[in-house]
Write an enzyme that holds these catalytic residues in place. Structure first.
Site, PDB file in Angstrom:
ATOM      1  N   CYS A 166       0.801  -1.224   0.000  1.00 55.92           N
ATOM      2  CA  CYS A 166       0.000   0.000   0.000  1.00 55.92           C
ATOM      3  C   CYS A 166       0.835   1.277   0.000  1.00 55.92           C
ATOM      4  O   CYS A 166       0.277   2.368  -0.029  1.00 55.92           O
ATOM      5  CB  CYS A 166      -0.956  -0.018   1.188  1.00 55.92           C
ATOM      6  N   HIS A 306      -2.456   7.913   6.762  1.00 53.82           N
ATOM      7  CA  HIS A 306      -2.731   6.627   6.119  1.00 53.82           C
ATOM      8  C   HIS A 306      -4.110   6.140   6.569  1.00 53.82           C
ATOM      9  O   HIS A 306      -4.921   5.722   5.746  1.00 53.82           O
ATOM     10  CB  HIS A 306      -1.642   5.625   6.472  1.00 53.82           C
ATOM     11  N   GLU A 317      -0.318   4.471  13.870  1.00 51.06           N
ATOM     12  CA  GLU A 317       0.013   5.710  13.167  1.00 51.06           C
ATOM     13  C   GLU A 317      -0.097   6.909  14.094  1.00 51.06           C
ATOM     14  O   GLU A 317       0.723   7.831  14.020  1.00 51.06           O
ATOM     15  CB  GLU A 317      -0.888   5.914  11.948  1.00 51.06           C
ATOM     16  N   LYS A 338      -9.502   8.230   3.528  1.00 50.39           N
ATOM     17  CA  LYS A 338      -9.981   6.886   3.202  1.00 50.39           C
ATOM     18  C   LYS A 338     -11.386   6.642   3.752  1.00 50.39           C
ATOM     19  O   LYS A 338     -12.040   5.673   3.354  1.00 50.39           O
ATOM     20  CB  LYS A 338      -9.017   5.826   3.734  1.00 50.39           C
ATOM     21  N   HIS A 343      -9.781   2.246   0.586  1.00 51.37           N
ATOM     22  CA  HIS A 343      -8.332   2.055   0.522  1.00 51.37           C
ATOM     23  C   HIS A 343      -7.947   1.540  -0.860  1.00 51.37           C
ATOM     24  O   HIS A 343      -8.265   0.406  -1.221  1.00 51.37           O
ATOM     25  CB  HIS A 343      -7.917   1.067   1.606  1.00 51.37           C
ATOM     26  N   PHE A 404       1.855  -3.501   3.796  1.00 54.60           N
ATOM     27  CA  PHE A 404       2.217  -4.825   4.294  1.00 54.60           C
ATOM     28  C   PHE A 404       3.712  -5.069   4.053  1.00 54.60           C
ATOM     29  O   PHE A 404       4.273  -4.627   3.052  1.00 54.60           O
ATOM     30  CB  PHE A 404       1.408  -5.905   3.583  1.00 54.60           C
TER      31      PHE A 404
END
Length: 417
Positions: A166, A306, A317, A338, A343, A404
């Protein structure tokens, strides 16, 4: 070693196709209006495979409205989306004349041509090898979108494809900055694309409990920082920037949207999917962006987080932002876009880069939706309810992207002169 100052890198073109709109203007207006792109998936395979998640953030404008049948037939959806975004970005940059050897492309994707992979396997399994489409291999490759855009624009300097889950789209933008500063190209079309609304990725993400299962109310499913968040909403689309040096842009009379000051990268080296829980790696990426750009943390007034809407990711985060900005964290207007787009995986960072640039241009931070019961562990200044006015004068904004495998990227932008 040269002691001259590094080249200033600016953004002169932007393009997207997203769950909120088929171009930048429509996407941005829908974002400011608090529109959710999530809706039930109309595909037969949702029922065929009895998927536990039945909704997603799909493109607002189908590609068959803008691409020819031949283009669609010969490109995987992830390449189709990239072509749509590239054409808008290039036109926005003024469709400049440039030597092919001085133009590069850097487009990342997390999943790549999953539709082509599975469809080709099904043809092989049920019909035999003669029924595999002859272009299946170039279509399924993760660098397929890079190749498609390079062919479209005649870019011969470098065709680059970062694959960092991502964080791919954001990393592609950072890599483009390096290409220009190292003299490998004068202009780079950079960003990310993703077309993973397909039963295999959706089933896989659902199996690992990463997706929201609010099938009865898709538009409120993505809820970063809310106590009721239960996973992200998968989205699709592409977002690309045209980058060049400040001197090159001024010489050709280009309109400059923003300056890309720097980018920071790091890796958690912690877990295949889960973020490092204290945000140490994510903070390192933000700190590196500040340091490499010689940015005073006090000058950063906005951050597009994010913020995927996962229980552990949002907390990590938050801790990372505190680590990176310390006493200056309270001055950051935090946007969690988002909540509206879902996403977009490998395209998320580049779409949110466009949002960050637009926020700087219009001095307006987008407001999160779906913040019903704020998690008390998230002690950040979250913009919600209405978009927030940003300060006048010279300002800096940051865009976070994490993926990831522990990939972390932070991009820092400033207003144009």
């Amino acid at each position: 070693m040269s002691t001259s100052s590094p080249k200033r890198i600016v953004v002169t073109g932007m393009g997207t196709t997203s769950p909120l709109g088929g171009n930048v203007a429509d996407t941005w207006q829908a974002l400011l209006a608090g529109t959710s792109g999530a809706r039930p998936m109309p595909y037969e395979w949702v029922q065929t495979y009895d998927l536990p998640v039945t909704f997603a953030s799909m493109l607002a404008q189908p590609v068959d409205q803008v691409l020819s049948r031949v283009e669609i037939r010969r490109q995987d959806p992830c390449s189709q989306y990239a072509l749509v975004a590239a054409r808008e970005a290039w036109a926005d940059a003024g469709s400049p004349e440039i030597e092919p050897e001085r133009l590069a492309v850097s487009i990342g994707s997390g999943v790549g041509g999953i539709t082509t992979v599975v469809d080709s396997w099904e043809n092989l399994r049920t019909k035999g090898p003669r029924r595999i489409f002859p272009l299946a291999v170039p279509m399924l490759l993760v660098n397929g979108p890079t190749g498609a855009v390079a062919i479209e624009l005649g870019a011969q300097a470098w065709g680059h494809t970062p694959v960092s889950a991502c964080a791919s789209g954001a990393e592609a933008i950072g890599a483009a900055m390096g290409m220009i500063r190292e003299g490998r190209a004068d202009m780079v079309v950079a960003g990310g694309t993703e077309a993973a609304i397909h039963p295999l990725p959706i089933g896989g993400f659902a199996a690992m409990q990463a997706l929201s299962k609010r099938n009865d109310d898709p538009t409120t499913a993505s809820r970063p920082y809310d106590t009721g968040r239960d996973g992200f909403v998968i989205g699709e689309g592409a977002a690309l920037l045209v980058l060049e040096s400040y001197e090159h842009a001024k010489a050709r009379g280009a309109t400059i949207h923003a300056e890309l000051l720097s980018f920071g990268v790091s890796n958690d080296a912690h877990h295949a999917a889960a973020p490092e829980p204290e945000g140490i790696g994510a903070a390192a990426a933000m700190k590196e962006a500040l340091a490499f750009g010689d940015i005073d943390p006090k000058d950063v007034v906005h951050l597009n987080a994010h913020a995927t809407s996962t229980p552990v990711g949002d907390i990590a985060e938050c801790k990372a932002i505190h680590r990176a900005f310390d006493d200056n964290v309270d001055q950051l207007a935090i946007s969690a876009t988002k909540s509206m787009t879902g996403h977009l995986l490998g395209a998320a960072g580049s779409l949110e880069a466009i949002f960050t640039i637009k926020a700087i241009q219009e001095r307006l931070a987008p407001a999160q939706i779906n913040l019903f019961d704020r998690d008390p562990a998230i002690d950040l200044d979250i913009v919600h309810g209405q978009p927030r006015k940003l300060p006048d004068g010279d300002i800096v904004a940051m865009d976070n992207s994490f993926g990831f495998g522990g990939c972390n990227v932070a991009l820092a932008f400033a207003n144009a002169d």
